[in-house]
Design a protein around this motif. Structure first.
Motif, PDB file in Angstrom:
ATOM      1  N   ASN A   1      25.874  47.279  48.834  1.00 46.97           N
ATOM      2  CA  ASN A   1      26.368  48.442  48.807  1.00 46.97           C
ATOM      3  C   ASN A   1      27.996  48.347  48.832  1.00 46.97           C
ATOM      4  OD1 ASN A   1      23.835  50.051  48.898  1.00 46.97           O
ATOM      5  ND2 ASN A   1      23.822  49.737  51.142  1.00 46.97           N
ATOM      6  N   ASP A   2      28.279  47.122  48.598  1.00 47.87           N
ATOM      7  CA  ASP A   2      29.818  47.024  48.699  1.00 47.87           C
ATOM      8  C   ASP A   2      30.446  47.376  47.449  1.00 47.87           C
ATOM      9  OD1 ASP A   2      29.935  45.546  51.284  1.00 47.87           O
ATOM     10  OD2 ASP A   2      29.007  43.801  50.354  1.00 47.87           O
ATOM     11  N   TYR A   3      31.858  47.231  47.464  1.00 49.87           N
ATOM     12  CA  TYR A   3      32.595  47.976  46.285  1.00 49.87           C
ATOM     13  C   TYR A   3      32.718  46.903  45.133  1.00 49.87           C
ATOM     14  CZ  TYR A   3      36.505  49.692  43.614  1.00 49.87           C
ATOM     15  OH  TYR A   3      37.215  50.410  42.747  1.00 49.87           O
ATOM     16  N   VAL A   4      32.394  47.468  44.016  1.00 47.39           N
ATOM     17  CA  VAL A   4      32.598  46.629  42.940  1.00 47.39           C
ATOM     18  C   VAL A   4      33.596  47.276  41.976  1.00 47.39           C
ATOM     19  CG1 VAL A   4      30.053  45.683  42.868  1.00 47.39           C
ATOM     20  CG2 VAL A   4      30.659  48.091  41.730  1.00 47.39           C
ATOM     21  N   VAL A   5      33.896  46.335  40.948  1.00 45.51           N
ATOM     22  CA  VAL A   5      35.267  46.875  39.954  1.00 45.51           C
ATOM     23  C   VAL A   5      34.763  46.724  38.541  1.00 45.51           C
ATOM     24  CG1 VAL A   5      37.095  46.434  41.741  1.00 45.51           C
ATOM     25  CG2 VAL A   5      36.218  44.557  40.087  1.00 45.51           C
ATOM     26  N   PRO A   6      35.443  47.293  37.789  1.00 43.72           N
ATOM     27  CA  PRO A   6      35.051  47.173  36.265  1.00 43.72           C
ATOM     28  C   PRO A   6      35.512  45.786  35.784  1.00 43.72           C
ATOM     29  CG  PRO A   6      36.622  49.103  36.759  1.00 43.72           C
ATOM     30  CD  PRO A   6      36.700  48.227  37.796  1.00 43.72           C
ATOM     31  N   ASN A   7      34.991  45.831  34.344  1.00 43.85           N
ATOM     32  CA  ASN A   7      35.316  44.383  33.776  1.00 43.85           C
ATOM     33  C   ASN A   7      36.476  44.367  33.347  1.00 43.85           C
ATOM     34  OD1 ASN A   7      34.974  42.064  32.485  1.00 43.85           O
ATOM     35  ND2 ASN A   7      33.121  42.564  31.096  1.00 43.85           N
ATOM     36  N   VAL A   8      37.452  44.129  33.833  1.00 45.05           N
ATOM     37  CA  VAL A   8      38.772  44.194  33.295  1.00 45.05           C
ATOM     38  C   VAL A   8      38.949  43.048  32.418  1.00 45.05           C
ATOM     39  CG1 VAL A   8      41.258  43.920  33.797  1.00 45.05           C
ATOM     40  CG2 VAL A   8      40.029  45.298  35.332  1.00 45.05           C
ATOM     41  N   LEU A   9      38.676  41.974  32.528  1.00 47.89           N
ATOM     42  CA  LEU A   9      38.807  40.724  31.752  1.00 47.89           C
ATOM     43  C   LEU A   9      38.143  40.813  30.505  1.00 47.89           C
ATOM     44  CD1 LEU A   9      39.775  37.678  31.567  1.00 47.89           C
ATOM     45  CD2 LEU A   9      37.599  36.949  32.508  1.00 47.89           C
ATOM     46  N   ASN A  10      36.862  41.493  30.387  1.00 38.78           N
ATOM     47  CA  ASN A  10      36.325  41.911  29.089  1.00 38.78           C
ATOM     48  C   ASN A  10      36.181  40.782  28.062  1.00 38.78           C
ATOM     49  OD1 ASN A  10      35.168  43.831  27.611  1.00 38.78           O
ATOM     50  ND2 ASN A  10      36.987  44.365  26.533  1.00 38.78           N
ATOM     51  N   ARG A  11      35.627  39.546  28.726  1.00 38.40           N
ATOM     52  CA  ARG A  11      35.293  38.566  27.864  1.00 38.40           C
ATOM     53  C   ARG A  11      36.615  37.949  27.121  1.00 38.40           C
ATOM     54  NH1 ARG A  11      29.359  39.509  25.200  1.00 38.40           N
ATOM     55  NH2 ARG A  11      28.477  40.638  27.154  1.00 38.40           N
ATOM     56  N   GLN A  12      37.825  38.265  27.628  1.00 37.57           N
ATOM     57  CA  GLN A  12      39.054  37.689  27.007  1.00 37.57           C
ATOM     58  C   GLN A  12      39.291  36.252  27.643  1.00 37.57           C
ATOM     59  OE1 GLN A  12      40.575  39.054  24.149  1.00 37.57           O
ATOM     60  NE2 GLN A  12      38.936  40.464  24.342  1.00 37.57           N
ATOM     61  N   PHE A  13      38.570  35.293  27.221  1.00 41.69           N
ATOM     62  CA  PHE A  13      38.621  33.978  27.924  1.00 41.69           C
ATOM     63  C   PHE A  13      39.714  33.067  27.513  1.00 41.69           C
ATOM     64  CE2 PHE A  13      33.758  35.094  28.060  1.00 41.69           C
ATOM     65  CZ  PHE A  13      33.870  35.547  29.113  1.00 41.69           C
ATOM     66  N   THR A  14      40.442  33.483  26.651  1.00 42.06           N
ATOM     67  CA  THR A  14      41.677  32.551  26.191  1.00 42.06           C
ATOM     68  C   THR A  14      42.909  33.226  26.628  1.00 42.06           C
ATOM     69  OG1 THR A  14      40.341  31.890  24.012  1.00 42.06           O
ATOM     70  CG2 THR A  14      42.873  31.667  24.103  1.00 42.06           C
ATOM     71  N   VAL A  15      43.655  32.496  27.306  1.00 37.42           N
ATOM     72  CA  VAL A  15      45.079  33.003  27.869  1.00 37.42           C
ATOM     73  C   VAL A  15      46.053  31.832  27.260  1.00 37.42           C
ATOM     74  CG1 VAL A  15      44.157  34.533  29.620  1.00 37.42           C
ATOM     75  CG2 VAL A  15      44.615  31.932  30.186  1.00 37.42           C
ATOM     76  N   THR A  16      47.350  32.272  27.307  1.00 37.40           N
ATOM     77  CA  THR A  16      48.510  31.354  27.123  1.00 37.40           C
ATOM     78  C   THR A  16      49.156  30.903  28.065  1.00 37.40           C
ATOM     79  OG1 THR A  16      49.702  33.414  26.756  1.00 37.40           O
ATOM     80  CG2 THR A  16      48.477  32.727  24.767  1.00 37.40           C
ATOM     81  N   GLU A  17      48.837  31.072  29.488  1.00 33.71           N
ATOM     82  CA  GLU A  17      49.828  30.805  30.444  1.00 33.71           C
ATOM     83  C   GLU A  17      48.941  30.410  31.482  1.00 33.71           C
ATOM     84  OE1 GLU A  17      53.565  32.707  31.263  1.00 33.71           O
ATOM     85  OE2 GLU A  17      52.917  34.306  29.644  1.00 33.71           O
ATOM     86  N   PRO A  18      49.333  29.489  32.269  1.00 31.75           N
ATOM     87  CA  PRO A  18      48.430  29.228  33.801  1.00 31.75           C
ATOM     88  C   PRO A  18      48.677  30.456  34.537  1.00 31.75           C
ATOM     89  CG  PRO A  18      50.061  27.488  33.269  1.00 31.75           C
ATOM     90  CD  PRO A  18      50.418  28.469  32.083  1.00 31.75           C
ATOM     91  N   ALA A  19      47.798  30.415  35.326  1.00 26.81           N
ATOM     92  CA  ALA A  19      47.682  31.699  36.651  1.00 26.81           C
ATOM     93  C   ALA A  19      47.745  32.960  36.011  1.00 26.81           C
ATOM     94  CB  ALA A  19      48.881  31.319  37.508  1.00 26.81           C
ATOM     95  N   ARG A  20      47.113  33.318  34.737  1.00 30.14           N
ATOM     96  CA  ARG A  20      46.992  34.550  34.279  1.00 30.14           C
ATOM     97  C   ARG A  20      45.536  35.181  34.446  1.00 30.14           C
ATOM     98  NH1 ARG A  20      51.388  36.384  31.393  1.00 30.14           N
ATOM     99  NH2 ARG A  20      50.654  38.389  32.103  1.00 30.14           N
ATOM    100  N   ALA A  21      44.673  34.324  34.486  1.00 31.18           N
ATOM    101  CA  ALA A  21      43.346  34.709  34.434  1.00 31.18           C
ATOM    102  C   ALA A  21      42.490  33.564  35.265  1.00 31.18           C
ATOM    103  CB  ALA A  21      42.563  35.040  33.168  1.00 31.18           C
ATOM    104  N   TRP A  22      41.973  33.873  36.406  1.00 29.57           N
ATOM    105  CA  TRP A  22      40.842  32.946  36.734  1.00 29.57           C
ATOM    106  C   TRP A  22      39.504  33.469  36.875  1.00 29.57           C
ATOM    107  CZ3 TRP A  22      44.157  31.717  41.956  1.00 29.57           C
ATOM    108  CH2 TRP A  22      45.190  31.022  41.642  1.00 29.57           C
ATOM    109  N   VAL A  23      38.637  32.590  36.902  1.00 28.19           N
ATOM    110  CA  VAL A  23      36.844  33.014  36.958  1.00 28.19           C
ATOM    111  C   VAL A  23      36.414  32.252  37.906  1.00 28.19           C
ATOM    112  CG1 VAL A  23      36.952  33.658  34.587  1.00 28.19           C
ATOM    113  CG2 VAL A  23      36.162  31.286  35.329  1.00 28.19           C
ATOM    114  N   SER A  24      35.374  32.763  38.780  1.00 30.30           N
ATOM    115  CA  SER A  24      34.750  32.200  39.705  1.00 30.30           C
ATOM    116  C   SER A  24      33.327  32.297  39.709  1.00 30.30           C
ATOM    117  CB  SER A  24      35.528  32.759  41.279  1.00 30.30           C
ATOM    118  OG  SER A  24      34.894  31.834  42.191  1.00 30.30           O
ATOM    119  N   ASP A  25      32.563  31.510  40.324  1.00 29.05           N
ATOM    120  CA  ASP A  25      31.183  31.669  40.284  1.00 29.05           C
ATOM    121  C   ASP A  25      30.498  30.682  41.405  1.00 29.05           C
ATOM    122  OD1 ASP A  25      28.687  32.666  39.851  1.00 29.05           O
ATOM    123  OD2 ASP A  25      28.629  32.014  37.719  1.00 29.05           O
TER     124      ASP A  25
END
Length: 383
Positions: free
Chosen positions: A206-230
């Motif tokens: 029942n904890d809070y969840v957020v939308p999929n902001v990343l939306n499968r945009q797995f290519t970024v042009t700079e460090p520390a702009r998108a991190w994924v975790s699992d």
């Protein structure tokens, strides 16, 4: 028609025993053989045991016949050994070239391997001495086979033909993937294959969840702009360990990770994130993406991320693993390259293996297809 070595057949049969009859068809596909061949090999191995797969022109024998045949071979081998010693000993004392010439002149009568063994001459010394007399093509093929074998074992059997090709090219060899594939098949070198594993995500909370902001945009042009975790699990001799990772999508580096015996946020997502922050500074807006697991949705972890005003949270849609495909891909490689084929280890030993895999192998030496088969260090050096 492809001829398989006895060692490969025995290995395939033993794998089939581990998997069980229900997995034989799947195992056959993974090994690149037909199901009929695997069934036949199992039948022969069950009937003849260590005497199975004697090779073409060598029928299976009874125990008594095998003993007699073995004695006859030993007698014949002793005769050959004595004859080689009688003829060749004087040439050994004359040096490498004289020894090489003796071997060349007698290879139609005795095998090269036998003469090298009896005369106590290393294969490396023999071929190095003989190399000048090889044709250019023969020399190149010999060198390629040696280099392919060296790379295969240098990288702990984790590389298939594509990555071995890229590694050879980085070392100055001009070679195509098809050639490497052919030589690997001839040398009997096969990349270790993956083991299936279960999902560790618990999204029923029942904890809070957020939308999929990343939306499968797995290519970024700079460090520390998108991190994924699992999170995934690892079996040990005393229960499971849980591996949590944080990856920067820019260079696919694992910048944070944690091994734990429990699945709560305090021992999984939180320490992995804190390591990531220590290893890579957040200087601009950052998207932190994960699944909807309770380790990421709970208040403790949520409050931690909220303390960084520049972090935007993102979560995969429910039961949609492709939304976190890059992290899933890492675990696929991890399971394939480290876990599969190894014995189940103690927790202490597994911690050492995981640390070595992430810090010394994956982050430094492994070639990544996403990075055009560069290592992470090579990619960052030239970016």
């Amino acid at each position: 028609m492809i001829t398989y070595e006895r060692a490969f057949k025995v290995h395939a049969v033993k794998l089939s025993y581990d998997r069980g009859k229900g997995q034989l068809a799947c195992l056959a596909r993974q090994l690149g053989i037909s199901s009929d061949s695997l069934y036949k090999w199992r039948k022969d191995y069950e009937k003849f045991g260590k005497r199975s797969f004697p090779g073409s022109g060598h029928p299976n024998l009874t125990s008594e016949q095998a003993v007699i045949r073995d004695l006859e071979r030993k007698i014949e081998d002793s005769k050959i050994t004595l004859e080689i010693l009688k003829r060749g000993t004087k040439y050994v004392s004359q040096g490498k070239i004289a020894t090489k010439n003796f071997i060349e002149n007698n290879k139609s009568e005795f095998s090269i391997a036998k003469m090298l063994s009896v005369l106590e001459v290393s294969e490396t010394t023999y071929y190095r001495t003989k190399k000048q007399e090889l044709t250019d093509t023969e020399s190149r093929v010999l060198l390629l086979k040696q280099e392919i074998t060296s790379i295969y074992y240098e990288f702990n059997r984790r590389y298939g033909c594509f990555k071995i090709t890229r590694e050879l090219q980085s070392r100055g060899f001009k070679i195509k993937n098809s050639s490497v594939k052919k030589y690997m098949r001839l040398l009997g070198l096969r990349r270790i294959v993956k083991r299936k594993y279960k999902v560790t995500t618990d999204s029923f909370h029942n904890d809070y969840v957020v939308p999929n902001v990343l939306n499968r945009q797995f290519t970024v042009t700079e460090p520390a702009r998108a991190w994924v975790s699992d999170i995934t699990y690892i079996q040990t001799t005393k229960g499971f360990l849980y591996l949590t990772i944080v990856m920067d999508l820019f260079d696919r580096k694992i910048i944070g990770w944690c091994l734990s015996t429990k699945m709560n946020a305090k021992e999984t997502s939180l320490p992995a994130f804190e390591m990531a922050v220590n290893n890579r500074e957040i200087t601009k807006n950052l998207i932190f993406h994960s699944d909807r697991g309770v380790q990421y949705a709970n208040k403790l972890f949520s409050d931690k991320l909220s303390s960084y005003s520049c972090i935007t949270r993102s979560m995969s849609r429910k039961e949609n693993h492709n939304d976190n495909a890059v992290a899933e891909s890492f675990f696929h490689s991890f399971k394939t390259e480290l876990i599969r084929g190894n014995k189940i280890l103690t927790r202490k030993s597994m911690r050492v293996e995981v640390c070595d895999y992430i810090e010394n192998w994956y982050n430094k030496r492994r070639r990544h297809s996403f990075l055009e088969y560069k290592t992470i260090e090579e990619f960052n050096k030239f970016t």
